[in-house]
Write an enzyme that holds these catalytic residues in place. Structure first.
Site, short mmCIF file in Angstrom:
data_model
loop_
_atom_site.label_atom_id
_atom_site.label_comp_id
_atom_site.label_asym_id
_atom_site.label_seq_id
_atom_site.Cartn_x
_atom_site.Cartn_y
_atom_site.Cartn_z
CG HIS A 233 -2.00 1.01 1.16
ND1 HIS A 233 -1.78 2.33 1.49
CD2 HIS A 233 -3.30 0.91 0.80
CE1 HIS A 233 -2.91 2.99 1.33
NE2 HIS A 233 -3.84 2.16 0.92
CD GLU B 103 -2.58 2.96 -2.75
OE1 GLU B 103 -2.89 3.44 -1.66
OE2 GLU B 103 -1.64 2.16 -2.91
#
Length: 191
Positions: A84, A156
């Site tokens: 992430h 993302e």
């Protein structure tokens, strides 16, 4: 994210189960570690799967504050988010550590959700594909075709988080198409 107490996470999970019933997509909730077992009780037996926000690549040891794949499995986890942007930015996550985690997650029978994406400066510098390729190649280093097929990639667009800018569906679809072509290229390259 580091949000929600256990009772709040349980309520949110109940809402997700109700709202997504009949959805034509896989649905996964990824609460904080302390909420996993309580949220598992809510989603168990439903169409919603349980995921974790990170994992350590080692099975056990002197890694205070970290959790292993076996610990996650014992809490009912099926998916694990890896790489992430916040882990990369704030906790020095690298392609190498993401790759170690991907291998550990796959070896344990869990499903990795591998995050890839560029910052605003990288998007404006027209290096989106270079950054995404670096993330993908790093995460998939030395993975077999069979193992690669067991993964999920989450694009993302880091530049759209908290900046007021929004990624259009076309921008996301362009990156998704690039990733698909890249994976075909990687797994067609001679080893």
């Amino acid at each position: 994210k580091m949000n929600k107490t256990v009772p709040e996470a349980v309520e949110l999970a109940k809402a997700v189960v109700a709202i997504t019933k009949g959805a034509d997509a896989d649905v996964v909730v990824c609460p904080t570690f302390v909420c996993l077992t309580a949220v598992n009780e809510v989603v168990k037996g439903t169409h919603v799967a349980l995921g974790a926000q990170d994992v350590h690549w080692e099975k056990s040891g002197a890694f205070t504050g970290k959790v292993s794949c076996d610990m996650l499995k014992s809490a009912g986890v099926k998916y694990v988010i890896l790489g992430h942007s916040e882990q990369r930015t704030y906790f020095n996550e690298t392609n190498d550590t993401v790759n170690k985690k991907v291998k550990a997650v796959l070896a344990s029978g869990l499903i990795p959700i591998i995050c890839v994406g560029e910052t605003l400066a990288e998007r404006e510098g027209n290096v989106t594909e270079k950054v995404v390729e670096d993330h993908v190649r790093g995460a998939y280093k030395d993975l077999s075709t069979a193992d690669a097929a067991k993964t999920v990639i989450a694009y993302e667009p880091v530049w759209a988080i908290g900046t007021g800018k929004v990624a259009t569906p076309e921008q996301a679809q362009d990156v998704h198409a690039f990733i698909r072509k890249l994976l075909v290229k990687i797994y067609d390259e001679p080893t």
